[in-house]
Design a protein around this motif. Structure first.
Motif, PDB file in Angstrom:
ATOM      1  N   TYR A   1      12.542 119.685  56.763  1.00 19.13           N
ATOM      2  CA  TYR A   1      13.832 119.550  56.104  1.00 19.13           C
ATOM      3  C   TYR A   1      13.943 120.409  54.852  1.00 19.13           C
ATOM      4  O   TYR A   1      14.923 121.106  54.648  1.00 19.13           O
ATOM      5  CB  TYR A   1      14.092 118.092  55.740  1.00 19.13           C
TER       6      TYR A   1
ATOM      7  N   PHE B   1      16.252 123.254  55.271  1.00 19.33           N
ATOM      8  CA  PHE B   1      17.434 122.951  54.467  1.00 19.33           C
ATOM      9  C   PHE B   1      17.312 123.529  53.070  1.00 19.33           C
ATOM     10  O   PHE B   1      16.240 123.560  52.484  1.00 19.33           O
ATOM     11  CB  PHE B   1      17.592 121.435  54.292  1.00 19.33           C
TER      12      PHE B   1
ATOM     13  N   GLU C   1      18.728 122.210  49.612  1.00 18.46           N
ATOM     14  CA  GLU C   1      19.268 120.944  49.122  1.00 18.46           C
ATOM     15  C   GLU C   1      19.680 121.128  47.667  1.00 18.46           C
ATOM     16  O   GLU C   1      18.909 121.630  46.862  1.00 18.46           O
ATOM     17  CB  GLU C   1      18.191 119.861  49.244  1.00 18.46           C
TER      18      GLU C   1
ATOM     19  N   PHE D   1      23.645 119.764  51.781  1.00 16.92           N
ATOM     20  CA  PHE D   1      22.603 120.400  52.575  1.00 16.92           C
ATOM     21  C   PHE D   1      23.182 121.569  53.359  1.00 16.92           C
ATOM     22  O   PHE D   1      24.356 121.574  53.740  1.00 16.92           O
ATOM     23  CB  PHE D   1      21.990 119.407  53.571  1.00 16.92           C
TER      24      PHE D   1
END
Length: 1000
Positions: free
Chosen positions: A430, A434, A436, A446
């Motif tokens: 993630y 991603f 963030e 995101f």
């Protein structure tokens, strides 16, 4: 106390104190001035100290925020010093305001062919410096570029260098603002001062924002991510920083210069979104092209500490064309470095990724392993957990890709089964995949670090959902048809649906998704996904059917861009058959004469665009002189610096589609000469030519008239026009058109240095218009040959040429005669033609300075290799191309025509007889009738010829016309249409003893 700007104002301000005793001052005027002056200096020093203090605070904040680069992960452990990894990006000045809407990876693939040596390279720290040749200072800069190309990193570098005092010291305050965060202020009403204080709470001094003498730069990053309605036409106007309004209104006025007009503005955006900003609001348009080839290598050497390994990575990337192209994108360089740094040191590196799909599968596998290590559960349960999370991530990617969303919020993640609270636990996926961000509203946003990663996960989701659950999410179906009885058939439907989805997207929205999905069908790639798959692999028979289906689509497709992506799909499927077929045409030299099918044309485009060779010059005649060839090869033309489209039988038809190729191209020179474009066709080209980067434009012999001259004037007087050479020869502009053209020539924005107006029917009147414009023009060369300027017109222009105040250095006036202003074709009259005695048969007598031939008894001509020994024929000395007209008086049976020099001379065969072979064309004239002859084929002419025949050759257009001349008027007898492959000579055949021909 309010700030005081002058001693008089201070006296007035403190007057109640000074007149406290009976209305008279208790201080002498000199003492008052001294005291107020000291107060003013102290006050100013106090203000300066405050500004310096706030400036220093801002620099500390910006250095802390932007000094580290997040290459994928956002955790603090993965931060890298920006200056340690930063590689200078390839940024160029200029670009059309028209936007290329095709898929951004496709744009990168096109740009990869363009290493424009004439592009003006701009360094991000020099954007607001004075530019050579610009009169006005630069206030607003727009920097465009595809996703992941390095726009935001450039902003970080600019900001850090300013904060560290390395660059742009003349700018007092820099305020970077992200549209991602500005979106959360969308519904609020506040002032610009309030907005800036919300972003930069340490700066509480409002005078910093209001004072026009303080130089401020506002950086608006990521316009493409804006959810604000920026209405530049109807927006409310505000001029004060304390005036409340919506954020959209504030930004609109800031960009337009209504608010803080003395401040600087820098906006970054992906190309499509940048079109929101009106052209008149932009002072400088720049484009981030990512890494050029040298910068790619520099990045890998900085990223990979082991020099030997870094060189191996560079060599491998160079050996795979598709990977090398993608490395123009810095984010992809990071992906490639992450994967290859792990793969190449292994002894068995046969499975090193060579395609886009393979690279992303390996990228995925690296972080799957990291995820498993972080999970405390048993290996089996951790594998299931990883699979569940990857599928959830893929579902998010696919659903949001269908909606066109690139930014997601916590609610979007939850809808797709992703537990945001566990994101830190899966830092291997993630936080790598991603980006963030925490906004002002403390709500997380995101996005995938690059669009291609989102597309890969979307394809992975579709692929696994089908193979594991037998569910084709690309096709909406009833519950009764959910399960397919024949696996091969249903699997083929999956890929067919994906192909159709990609083809129906005009912008190529699903192009790369399709490449990934088809790449996943390869058994070699599925081996790497065995931990995610629960069923058998794709059958070879299904893959063969998919390849066949793609080839059928290539044959039927009318879109070159869609075809190009289908070829990349075949590449992912390891099918190179079409490419090998077209390459065999190249090797054998049959390409130019081959009648290519649509599929072969598409293959040719793909081969040219993916070749290692950089295309500097695109010459359409190398392939085919036709409109079909041009329209098929437009993607190739866009990558060249020079496009030669002259004499390719182009008409108004192609002018409707050609502008798209010009707008999105890197062309510096365009030659459209000797094509029947007409005024109507030029009207379609007008805007694209005006907005292009062209420096040389050739429109010789394009059948233009004075109707096009006003548009030409608009082009050369357009502020951003870069034209220095304009060839308009052989068009019927006449004096009326020259008058309009002179208006543009005299414009202060006109950059023309060379103008060709030969064969344009210009008279003395037109010369007066030109002379007036030349007084204020920078034109250095003017060609007026083959016109009729008269003695006074010539004298006027000659005086200007000799005037040291005038820039004109070269004036062409060859063959200026009165008949040059006659209507076509007579203005092309050739009065210097002569018969060649070395070719004349011994029965022909030449006279009148070798301009007349008569059938006679044998003459003692010496033997010569070029002499006709049987046919009573003679050729002219001159070999002609271009447009030419001549007249021939005749008597007795004769043939009048043209022939190649190579036509046979010896013997009585047809290869030596005028009109009876493929090297000659003729009109056979007799007392009562005439007929046209070529290759021995006779075509009767219904109109009887006069004793004088006019011949008009338009060599480039492949036209040869014969006219009957009577009292100066022309009556068309016959026109040949062909393609001339070499210059032709006027030729004559004298049939009987009383036959004669005379060049008039």
């Amino acid at each position: 106390l309010e700030p005081v700007s002058s001693s008089q104002a201070a006296v007035h301000h403190f007057q109640p104190i000074f007149t406290a005793y009976g209305g008279s001052s208790i201080l002498a005027p000199s003492i008052i001035n001294s005291t107020v002056g000291t107060f003013t200096i102290n006050f100013q020093q106090d203000q300066d100290n405050k500004f310096a203090e706030h400036q220093q605070k801002l620099k500390v904040v910006l250095k802390k925020k932007f000094s580290y680069l997040h290459e994928g992960p956002t955790s603090s452990a993965s931060k890298t010093l920006l200056n340690q990894i930063y590689t200078e990006l390839y940024i160029t000045e200029g670009g059309s305001c028209e936007v290329n809407k095709e898929h951004e990876v496709r744009q990168i693939e096109t740009v990869s062919k363009v290493r424009a040596t004439q592009d003006k390279v701009v360094h991000c720290n020099s954007l607001f410096e004075p530019q050579p040749g610009r009169d006005c200072p630069i206030r607003t800069v727009v920097t465009r570029g595809v996703a992941g190309i390095g726009k935001t990193v450039s902003i970080h570098k600019f900001t850090v260098d300013w904060a560290e005092g390395k660059a742009n010291a003349n700018i007092d305050f820099v305020f970077p603002l992200s549209f991602r965060e500005l979106n959360f202020q969308k519904k609020k009403t506040l002032s610009l001062e309030d907005l800036l204080k919300a972003f930069y709470p340490d700066i509480k001094e409002g005078q910093i924002f209001a004072n026009n003498e303080i130089k401020k730069l506002f950086i608006l990053d990521g316009l493409d991510e804006s959810r604000l309605s920026l209405d530049f036409r109807n927006s409310e106007i505000i001029t004060e920083i304390t005036q409340p309004a919506t954020v959209a209104v504030i930004l609109t006025n800031l960009i337009r210069g209504k608010l803080l007009s003395s401040s600087l503005v820098w906006i970054t955006s992906r190309p499509v979104a940048s079109s929101q900003i009106p052209v008149e609001c932009i002072d400088l348009l720049t484009e981030v092209r990512g890494f050029n080839n040298l910068q790619k290598e520099e990045y890998f050497r900085k990223k990979i500490e082991d020099r030997e390994l870094a060189q191996k990575v560079i060599s491998h990337v160079k050996s795979c064309r598709s990977l090398h192209i993608m490395c123009h994108i810095p984010v992809f360089c990071w992906i490639a470095a992450s994967v290859l740094e792990k793969k190449l040191p292994k002894k068995d590196s046969n499975d090193t990724p060579k395609t886009l799909t393979q690279m992303y599968i390996y990228f995925l596998s690296l972080f799957v392993e990291n995820m498993k290590k972080r999970l405390p559960e048993r290996r089996q349960s951790s594998a299931e957990c990883v699979k569940a999370n990857l599928l959830a991530l893929g579902k998010l990617a696919f659903k949001e890709l269908e909606k066109g969303h690139l930014i997601f919020y916590e609610s979007d993640l939850k809808l797709n089964g992703i537990d945001v609270a566990q994101a830190s636990m899966f830092s291997g996926v993630y936080t790598q995949i991603f980006n963030e961000e925490l906004t002002l509203c403390q709500e997380k946003m995101f996005c995938f670090v690059h669009l291609s990663i989102q597309e890969f996960f979307a394809a992975l989701y579709v692929f696994l959902t089908f193979h594991n659950d037998n569910n084709n999410v690309l096709v909406k179906k009833s519950s009764s048809s959910r399960w397919f009885p024949f696996r091969e058939s249903s699997e083929l439907n999956l890929y067919k649906a994906a192909i159709e989805k990609a083809l129906q997207s005009e912008s190529g929205h699903f192009d790369i998704f399709l490449r990934f999905l088809l790449g996943l069908s390869m058994e070699s790639n599925q081996v790497l996904l065995k931990h995610l798959m629960t069923t058998d692999r794709t059958h070879q028979r299904t893959r063969a059917e998919v390849q066949k289906h793609i080839k059928e689509k290539i044959k039927l497709s009318q879109s070159p861009d869609r075809c190009l992506n289908l070829f990349h799909c075949l590449n992912e499927l390891n099918d190179h058959s079409l490419v090998q077929e077209i390459q065999s045409h190249f090797v054998s030299g049959r390409l130019k004469s081959a009648d290519l099918s649509p599929a072969q044309w598409a293959t040719l485009v793909f081969v040219l665009l993916t070749s290692e060779e950089e295309l500097q010059e695109f010459d359409l005649s190398r392939f085919s002189r036709s409109e079909e060839a041009l329209l098929r090869l437009l993607p190739v033309m866009r990558t060249a610096q020079v496009a030669k489209l002259n004499a390719c039988h182009l008409t108004m038809t192609c002018c409707e589609k050609l502008p798209n190729g010009i707008r999105s191209s890197q062309l510096r020179e365009l030659d459209l000469s000797n094509n029947n474009l007409t005024d109507e066709g030029f009207m379609h080209l007008f805007v694209s030519l005006r907005d292009s980067k062209l420096q040389t434009l050739r429109l010789r012999s394009c059948d233009l008239t004075e109707e096009s001259s006003d548009r030409l004037a608009a082009i050369i007087s357009f502020a951003s026009c870069e034209l220095t050479v304009l060839d308009l020869a052989d068009n019927d502009f006449k004096d009326t058109g020259v008058k309009k053209l002179s208006g543009g020539l005299g414009s202060p924005h006109c950059k023309l240095q060379k103008l060709d107006l030969s064969f344009c029917r210009v008279t003395e009147l037109g010369c007066t218009f030109l002379a007036s414009a030349l007084n204020s023009s920078g034109l250095k060369e003017l060609d007026l040959s083959y016109n009729h300027p008269g003695e006074s017109g010539l004298m006027l222009l000659q005086m200007l040429k000799e005037d040291p105040q005038c820039s004109l250095q070269k004036l062409g006036v060859d063959q200026c005669r009165v008949f040059r202003i006659q209507p076509s074709p007579k203005k092309y009259f050739m009065d210097e033609l002569t018969l060649d005695p070395n070719t004349a048969h011994k029965d022909l007598s030449l006279s009148d300075g070798n301009r007349k031939a008569r059938r006679w008894t044998k003459l003692p001509y010496p033997d010569h290799s070029e002499r006709f020994d049987f046919q009573r024929q003679v050729l002219c000395r001159e070999a002609l191309t271009g447009r030419c007209y001549w007249e021939v008086g005749w008597s007795g049976p004769v043939r009048i025509g043209v022939a190649y020099k190579q036509m046979g001379r010896k013997g009585e065969g047809q290869d030596c007889s005028l009109g009876y072979n493929d090297s000659s064309w003729a009109l056979s004239c007799n007392k009562d009738k005439c007929w046209a002859l070529h290759c021995g084929v006779k075509v009767d002419v219904t109109v009887a010829p006069n004793s004088t025949v006019g011949v008009f050759l338009d060599w480039s257009a492949g036209k040869l016309s014969f006219y009957s001349v009577s009292c100066g008027s022309l009556t068309l007898l016959h026109t040949f249409s062909t393609i001339f492959t070499e210059p032709v000579c006027p030729a004559f055949h004298l049939g009987w003893a009383d036959s004669t021909v005379q060049l008039c």
